[in-house]
Design a protein around this motif. Sequence first.
Motif, short mmCIF file in Angstrom:
data_model
loop_
_atom_site.label_atom_id
_atom_site.label_comp_id
_atom_site.label_asym_id
_atom_site.label_seq_id
_atom_site.Cartn_x
_atom_site.Cartn_y
_atom_site.Cartn_z
N THR A 248 1.59 4.82 -2.71
CA THR A 248 0.84 4.61 -1.65
C THR A 248 -0.40 5.49 -1.67
OG1 THR A 248 1.65 6.00 0.06
CG2 THR A 248 2.56 3.59 -0.28
N GLU A 250 -1.72 6.72 0.56
CA GLU A 250 -1.36 7.79 1.52
C GLU A 250 -0.69 8.98 0.74
OE1 GLU A 250 -2.17 4.58 3.84
OE2 GLU A 250 -0.66 4.66 2.31
N GLN A 253 -3.53 10.70 -1.11
CA GLN A 253 -4.30 11.54 -0.23
C GLN A 253 -3.40 12.91 0.13
OE1 GLN A 253 -5.26 8.97 2.96
NE2 GLN A 253 -6.45 7.84 1.79
N GLN A 254 -2.10 12.92 0.41
CA GLN A 254 -1.37 13.98 0.49
C GLN A 254 -0.74 14.70 -0.65
OE1 GLN A 254 1.74 12.35 2.70
NE2 GLN A 254 0.63 11.23 4.18
#
Length: 449
Positions: A248, A250, A253-254
Amino acid sequence: MKTTTKNSLHIPPQMWAEIKDYLLKSRRGNEEVFCVIFCQRQQISKHETRYIPKTWVVPSADCYEYQTSSGLVLKQDFHTYLLENHLEPELDIVHIHTHVGYGIPDFSYVDDRHESEYAQFISSNFSKKHRLISGVFDQNLQSYQFRIWDKKGRKFQELKFCNLLFDIAYHPKNTDNNLIDDLMFNRQKIFGEGNQKLLNQLKLGLIGCGGIGAIFTELLGRLGVKNWVLIDPDKLETVNLNRMPGATPEMVQQQWYKVHYVKHLIKKIYPQGSSVKTISATIETELAQQEIASCDLIVVATDNHLSRKTAQEIALKYMRPFVCLGTHIDVKSDNTPRMYCRITIPPLGGGWCLMCGNIINLQRAALESAPNEIHNIAASAGYLEGVNDPAVFWLNSICASTAVGIIHGMVSGFMNVDSGIDWIYDFPGSEWRKTDTEYLHNDDCYFCS
């Protein structure tokens, strides 16, 4: 409490078939026959040692002082020849002989005495204290016992012998997860209960957790493989999302490492009962190589030649089954794409490998390990492409799913890869091309000959 070291002797199926054939042919009647194997000792862990064969000799009739159905003695000059020509400093010795009859044979009193003396002789007369392993078979070479002697020739302990592709011992566990597993794999019973247990116990080392590796893990995990070692230094990027199932924005981004993302896929299948070790480093690191050496099967799904070369060298050193996966896309002069995927499994124990078969480019591997200045010079000279290889999900899926099917066949025993395989899928022709592996043999290969 003192922990006993686990010792095992693993002879590849193809090599054992040759040894067995020579032993049976060397027998004129029902007399005992003999074989010597020189093995390299591999310390897999603090409490586990594996012995793997490097050379072997089956003596002809004129090498025996006498040879009967009740015993045999080799000529002294033949013993001398073996030690002078085959006993290298890092090798240990395996003596195999047969007894008349069927079923599990016992070592005789004569075996005990002679082997004790020989174990003491080879450990005390050479600078490297060689170990003696002995095995006794029935006359058809079906049933057996093996043992390994201490350096003083006074004591011995049992040694595990394996002549199969995978050296896996299934140990049933009484856990609450068993019922779930039974239901989960209910529709795979056609392959046999033993096959499913082997899949559940298989420890797989995966080098490369990208577009191919992630799909491969998802598919093989759902087939029943729960024990993994994952190697990859990279983090997820947005460009990966077109071919990484379940990844994903996310996670990008992480800054998830790919190994942690693939572990997440496995743990979604098996919240309990799975073992996943992650190493966010290259396969060239010592820690990664130590962990991969302990695996039952090594799979490489990387996009560079150096990592494939290193993975192949580890597989050869520790004599582990090895699978190499890859895809490639290029564009023809008429602007139509040409796409390939490739699954290569060299024979266990040598014969041909990725290097001698020219399946990886050693020049590229050398350049990939070179400093950046050398890299830039090579790129400007046209040795390296300036952009990464293109990739699409479905081509990776063909490669990964085919490899999972092959591994399922290897574990189940309905697919023979003793001589190795090299399969190439060509699209848009939509055809599989299977290399005649006889042409990949190279007796002069530095790595596997």
